[in-house]
Design a protein around this motif. Structure first.
Motif, PDB file in Angstrom:
ATOM      1  N   ILE A 260     -93.695  80.183 -48.980  1.00  0.00           N
ATOM      2  CA  ILE A 260     -94.097  78.816 -48.671  1.00  0.00           C
ATOM      3  C   ILE A 260     -93.665  78.496 -47.251  1.00  0.00           C
ATOM      4  O   ILE A 260     -92.478  78.591 -46.918  1.00  0.00           O
ATOM      5  CB  ILE A 260     -93.446  77.821 -49.643  1.00  0.00           C
ATOM      6  N   GLU A 402     -97.768  68.537 -50.859  1.00  0.00           N
ATOM      7  CA  GLU A 402     -96.641  69.340 -51.341  1.00  0.00           C
ATOM      8  C   GLU A 402     -96.629  69.475 -52.858  1.00  0.00           C
ATOM      9  O   GLU A 402     -96.399  70.562 -53.398  1.00  0.00           O
ATOM     10  CB  GLU A 402     -95.325  68.735 -50.863  1.00  0.00           C
ATOM     11  N   LEU A 406     -96.887  73.041 -54.878  1.00  0.00           N
ATOM     12  CA  LEU A 406     -95.857  73.522 -55.801  1.00  0.00           C
ATOM     13  C   LEU A 406     -96.430  73.779 -57.194  1.00  0.00           C
ATOM     14  O   LEU A 406     -96.016  74.713 -57.885  1.00  0.00           O
ATOM     15  CB  LEU A 406     -94.709  72.516 -55.875  1.00  0.00           C
ATOM     16  N   ILE A 420     -89.031  80.544 -48.673  1.00  0.00           N
ATOM     17  CA  ILE A 420     -89.330  79.197 -48.172  1.00  0.00           C
ATOM     18  C   ILE A 420     -88.988  79.137 -46.698  1.00  0.00           C
ATOM     19  O   ILE A 420     -87.878  79.521 -46.297  1.00  0.00           O
ATOM     20  CB  ILE A 420     -88.522  78.139 -48.951  1.00  0.00           C
ATOM     21  N   ARG A 427     -85.360  69.508 -47.304  1.00  0.00           N
ATOM     22  CA  ARG A 427     -86.644  69.983 -47.847  1.00  0.00           C
ATOM     23  C   ARG A 427     -86.494  71.393 -48.428  1.00  0.00           C
ATOM     24  O   ARG A 427     -87.029  71.705 -49.496  1.00  0.00           O
ATOM     25  CB  ARG A 427     -87.701  69.962 -46.755  1.00  0.00           C
ATOM     26  N   ARG A 430     -84.588  71.200 -51.720  1.00  0.00           N
ATOM     27  CA  ARG A 430     -85.418  70.552 -52.739  1.00  0.00           C
ATOM     28  C   ARG A 430     -86.477  71.512 -53.261  1.00  0.00           C
ATOM     29  O   ARG A 430     -86.709  71.626 -54.474  1.00  0.00           O
ATOM     30  CB  ARG A 430     -86.074  69.305 -52.151  1.00  0.00           C
ATOM     31  N   THR A 431     -87.113  72.240 -52.357  1.00  0.00           N
ATOM     32  CA  THR A 431     -88.162  73.181 -52.748  1.00  0.00           C
ATOM     33  C   THR A 431     -87.577  74.341 -53.537  1.00  0.00           C
ATOM     34  O   THR A 431     -88.162  74.796 -54.536  1.00  0.00           O
ATOM     35  CB  THR A 431     -88.908  73.704 -51.509  1.00  0.00           C
ATOM     36  N   GLU A 434     -87.245  73.428 -57.008  1.00  0.00           N
ATOM     37  CA  GLU A 434     -88.510  73.174 -57.706  1.00  0.00           C
ATOM     38  C   GLU A 434     -89.246  74.452 -58.100  1.00  0.00           C
ATOM     39  O   GLU A 434     -89.942  74.487 -59.110  1.00  0.00           O
ATOM     40  CB  GLU A 434     -89.432  72.311 -56.834  1.00  0.00           C
ATOM     41  N   VAL A 435     -89.136  75.506 -57.300  1.00  0.00           N
ATOM     42  CA  VAL A 435     -89.909  76.708 -57.597  1.00  0.00           C
ATOM     43  C   VAL A 435     -89.331  77.425 -58.812  1.00  0.00           C
ATOM     44  O   VAL A 435     -88.112  77.467 -59.005  1.00  0.00           O
ATOM     45  CB  VAL A 435     -89.973  77.666 -56.379  1.00  0.00           C
TER      46      VAL A 435
END
Length: 490
Positions: A260, A402, A406, A420, A427, A430-431, A434-435
């Motif tokens: 990403i 975004e 995701l 990432i 950010r 956070r990502t 989430e993944v």
């Protein structure tokens, strides 16, 4: 290369401290995928052979479990030194047998030696606990080996998986049975020759064979745990077979991993990461390859225009040549499968950025080669966006929203790795949260870190490797309660 193959005497089954012909007398041809030529014939074990191997391993376990941990660690470190001294020969065998470049396979031997050293140094960390029970009792836990462990290996890193994955079970005091990949068994057999006599008879076995041997190991009542590196389908089969005897499993399976890139990332670094993450050196034949790249629309075209130049250093060549930077596909069947994905991507409207064909070099006409291939404008419904290809094909898609991106990242059944790229720490974190992946890089890609747990979510696997947790997973916990009253009534 021929000289290396001539000295390889062990092409049969290795167990009980010696070499044995398969009981059914079956020997099958193992091939050089870079030349599409036979190398030699190797034994093919069946269920009857597995019975004999397991019996020898159980006898070996009774001896090995009594060896004190520090001595087990010393022996593992001695094996590591043997690996280092013979790294070039072992790499040459893998290059010829699995098609990966010899220079890369020398690195695999170094990684395997490091894993042997690592787990050899952790033998005193299999610690238990004490539980407070008051002044009249002592309650404690101890960790003991499971017994016999079977490890079923994949073809993309044959020797690294053999030597590296034997380390944790042996350090924990188990006997280990290695089933090398049926496509590339030679380096595992050579290791058995090299370490002969270092371990008690039966503690280390190498059993070449196909599905019958793997299924027999997974279901055998004398095997206490089975681990596999392979496809999701193979993992399911092993898990089903292991359920008959309620044995634990360790599954390191497939991946359809995402890279990403956010709009604030450096396009040049992102392009470098996309190429590095695909592991083009070994033709993308890696479960951890980041084969889906989601690039923000603000830098999308800038990244795409850099990719052909970045990937140009990966040129298919003869795997045993030191100058080769990209090797061969493991087999004709897999080559045809990958080319089918490339055809479907073109038919479904993906934009070909580079590659997409077999190389024109006449030296490679007999082998199984594919150029490094990159498609852009890939939609989530396309086959190359959904299925694990296990080949040198990168699918690139732009994104702007975004949440929608995701959702696409997490939409596949796999969850092994994710990379990432952003300069915003908030950010990035956070990502990463989430993944749905078990191993996440931020502004990094492709690397493993010895001591850091590697493993997947969802159908990418069960369990963790390359860490203390892997060692502990090859032990079982026992609770011991001691009354200090001498059995007398209170």
């Amino acid at each position: 290369m021929q000289d290396t193959l001539v000295v390889l005497a062990g092409r049969s089954l290795y167990y009980g401290g010696g070499w044995h012909h398969p009981r059914a007398g079956r020997y099958v041809e193992t091939r050089n995928p870079g030349l599409n030529e036979p190398i030699c014939a190797v034994a093919e074990a069946d269920a009857a052979d597995v019975d004999a191997v397991v019996a020898a391993a159980r006898a070996g376990f009774k001896l090995w479990r009594k060896v004190v941990p520090l001595e087990r660690g010393r022996i593992l470190k001695a094996i590591a030194e043997i690996v280092r001294k013979n790294a070039r020969e072992l790499a040459a065998l893998d290059a010829a047998n699995c098609g990966n470049p010899i220079k890369e396979m020398v690195g695999d031997a170094a990684i395997a030696a490091a894993q042997l050293d690592f787990f050899g140094g952790l033998v005193t960390e299999m610690k238990g606990d004490t539980i407070p029970m008051g002044p009249d009792a002592l309650n404690l836990t101890v960790r003991q080996p499971l017994g016999v462990v079977a490890r079923i290996l994949a073809f993309n890193h044959p020797f690294m998986f053999c030597a590296g994955k034997m380390a944790a079970p042996l350090a924990a005091g188990n006997a280990i049975i290695i089933k090398p990949p049926e496509q590339a068994p030679l380096s595992s057999l050579r290791l058995a020759e090299l370490v002969e006599g270092l371990l008690p008879e039966g503690v280390f076995s190498v059993v070449p064979g196909g599905r019958e041997a793997g299924a027999a190991l997974a279901s055998h009542p004398g095997v206490d745990k089975v681990a596999i590196i392979g496809s999701v389908g193979a993992g399911r089969a092993v898990m089903k077979a292991a359920s008959d005897t309620i044995k634990p499993v360790l599954l390191e399976l497939g991946g359809k991993n995402a890279l990403i890139a956010f709009g604030d990332a450096d396009p040049d670094k992102v392009a470098d990461a996309m190429v590095a993450g695909m592991n083009f050196t070994w033709c993308g034949q890696s479960c951890g390859s980041t084969s889906r790249a989601f690039v923000h629309k603000d830098i999308y075209e800038q990244v795409l225009k850099r990719l052909p130049r970045k990937v140009a250093r990966f040129v298919p060549g003869i795997p045993t040549d030191d100058a080769t930077t990209m090797g061969a596909i493991i087999s004709g069947v897999q080559h045809e499968r990958i080319m089918g994905f490339i055809t479907s991507a073109k038919d479904e409207g993906a934009r070909l950025i580079c590659g997409g064909a077999t190389p024109s070099d006449p030296r490679l006409r007999k082998g199984f080669y594919i150029e490094p291939t990159i498609f852009a404008d890939v939609a989530p419904t396309m086959r190359i966006a959904r299925d694990e290809i296990f080949g040198p094909v990168l699918a690139v898609a732009p994104w702007a929203d975004e949440a929608a991106m995701l959702e696409q990242v997490n939409s596949v059944e796999y969850g092994l790795t994710c990379s990432i790229w952003t300069n915003d720490l908030t950010r990035a974190h956070r990502t990463a949260m989430e993944v749905e992946a078990g191993f996440v890089w931020i502004n990094e890609v492709s690397k493993h870190f010895l001591g850091a747990p590697f493993g997947g979510w969802k159908q990418s696997g069960i369990g963790r490797e390359e860490c203390l947790g892997e060692l502990i997973s090859f032990t079982q916990e026992k609770n011991i309660h001691i009354s200090l009253t001498g059995g007398a009534p209170n």
